[in-house]
Write a protein that holds these residues in place. Sequence first.
Motif, short mmCIF file in Angstrom:
data_model
loop_
_atom_site.label_atom_id
_atom_site.label_comp_id
_atom_site.label_asym_id
_atom_site.label_seq_id
_atom_site.Cartn_x
_atom_site.Cartn_y
_atom_site.Cartn_z
N PRO A 9 0.82 -1.22 0.00
CA PRO A 9 0.00 0.00 0.00
C PRO A 9 0.85 1.27 0.00
O PRO A 9 0.52 2.25 -0.67
N VAL A 10 1.94 1.25 0.77
CA VAL A 10 2.80 2.42 0.85
C VAL A 10 3.48 2.68 -0.49
O VAL A 10 3.64 3.83 -0.92
N LEU A 11 3.86 1.60 -1.18
CA LEU A 11 4.45 1.75 -2.51
C LEU A 11 3.48 2.44 -3.46
O LEU A 11 3.87 3.33 -4.23
N ARG A 12 2.22 2.00 -3.43
CA ARG A 12 1.22 2.60 -4.32
C ARG A 12 1.02 4.08 -3.99
O ARG A 12 0.93 4.93 -4.88
N GLN A 16 1.75 7.52 -6.26
CA GLN A 16 0.77 8.58 -6.47
C GLN A 16 1.32 9.94 -6.07
O GLN A 16 1.06 10.95 -6.73
N VAL A 17 2.09 9.97 -4.98
CA VAL A 17 2.72 11.22 -4.54
C VAL A 17 3.70 11.70 -5.60
O VAL A 17 3.74 12.90 -5.95
N ALA A 35 5.91 18.03 -0.27
CA ALA A 35 5.86 16.56 -0.38
C ALA A 35 5.12 15.96 0.80
O ALA A 35 4.32 15.02 0.63
N ALA A 36 5.35 16.48 2.00
CA ALA A 36 4.68 15.96 3.19
C ALA A 36 3.18 16.21 3.13
O ALA A 36 2.37 15.35 3.50
N ARG A 37 2.79 17.40 2.65
CA ARG A 37 1.36 17.71 2.55
C ARG A 37 0.67 16.78 1.55
O ARG A 37 -0.41 16.23 1.84
N ILE A 38 1.28 16.59 0.39
CA ILE A 38 0.69 15.72 -0.62
C ILE A 38 0.64 14.28 -0.11
O ILE A 38 -0.36 13.57 -0.31
N ALA A 39 1.71 13.84 0.57
CA ALA A 39 1.73 12.48 1.12
C ALA A 39 0.61 12.28 2.12
O ALA A 39 -0.07 11.24 2.13
N GLN A 40 0.40 13.28 2.99
CA GLN A 40 -0.67 13.17 3.98
C GLN A 40 -2.04 13.07 3.31
O GLN A 40 -2.89 12.26 3.71
N GLU A 42 -2.67 11.92 0.29
CA GLU A 42 -2.80 10.65 -0.41
C GLU A 42 -2.99 9.48 0.57
O GLU A 42 -3.70 8.52 0.27
N VAL A 43 -2.36 9.55 1.74
CA VAL A 43 -2.55 8.50 2.75
C VAL A 43 -4.01 8.50 3.21
O VAL A 43 -4.64 7.43 3.34
#
Length: 384
Positions: A9-12, A16-17, A35-40, A42-43
Amino acid sequence: MLSAALDAPVLRIAEQVRERLRAEQRDPAHEPGIAARIAQEEVRRHNDYALARGLELVDDESACVREIVASVAGYGPLQAYLDDPTVEELWINAPDRVFVARAGVPERVPIALSHSAVRDLVERMLHASGRRVDLSQPFVDASLPDGSRLHVVIPDITRQEWSVNVRKFLPGYRDLDGLVAAGSLDQEGADLLRDAIAAGASILVSGPTHAGKTTLLGALIAACPAEHRIVTVEETFELAVDAPDLVALQGRQPSLEGTGEVTLRRLVKEALRMRPDRLVVGEVRDAEALDLLLALNTGVPGAATIHANSAREALDKLSALPLLAGRNIDGQFVRPAVASSVHLVAHCMRDGSGRRRVAEIIAPTGRVVDGTVEARTVYTGGRG
């Protein structure tokens, strides 16, 4: 052990990020907050989707965000150690043999990479520096964006695996007061060095490898008067220092065609045209010692490091290195030049426990006696 590969799941989510960063034309290395905002985002999007369909959830969203940011913007599983303020050095002997040093003490860490992951990490580390490593140039020195020094050697210079070393420069040790607080120097020694810098003395910092020479040199630069113009010269940027009027120069490797090389000797000469109040050479180990001595003898205060086993050996070595510049350089000129232009030699040591300290400071008397630069001891560290 931490795996080189992230969970599925983290890879996917990480992919996406990356796609969003590319679409928004953002550089995660320079904009980690984005990057952190987009990662949050997407999670959370993944968890909403997974919850509605009974799929696997990401339990620890914060840890997942950190892992993704390290993957897309940092240096993967190494990032946590590079961010750790207690880690001063990290090295890779093989994909499954990764070590760090804390307070001079090495320890193996639970990381298992793949061969391709090691190469990818090196490529990312070198990207910002503009330097390369390949069969024609099998070793490289470079600086990371945070000022850490990177050294890489690849086969067939190494037996089989890529050898990677990252030496960090910790902010707590970037001035003399920080070294006193760390126990590397007592107040007497710090005051002696601070007064010498203020008086325009030229100081040579000596010691073996990993003894803290560059750290002490950086602390000396930090002690320079604010109105002084400082020019630093290094093969690769290592001196993570700041000053109101500072210019930092580094050498350049030759291109694939063998052109464009910029040597330390050339940089020292160029630095003298920049009106320095103090010239700093990161490390003297070859014929550039002659150019440094010539600069010091024109009245420009200087500072430099040199590999040596004692402060007096450092004076002998500085007297010998200029002879590498050519047959017309004579020791009868060099030794008096060293005696008159170097005012202090601060010698660093590392003991068996990994503790680094300034062991002694000597002051040349200005005389050459029996072919040796005479000096007297003005400070001995580690007493009591």
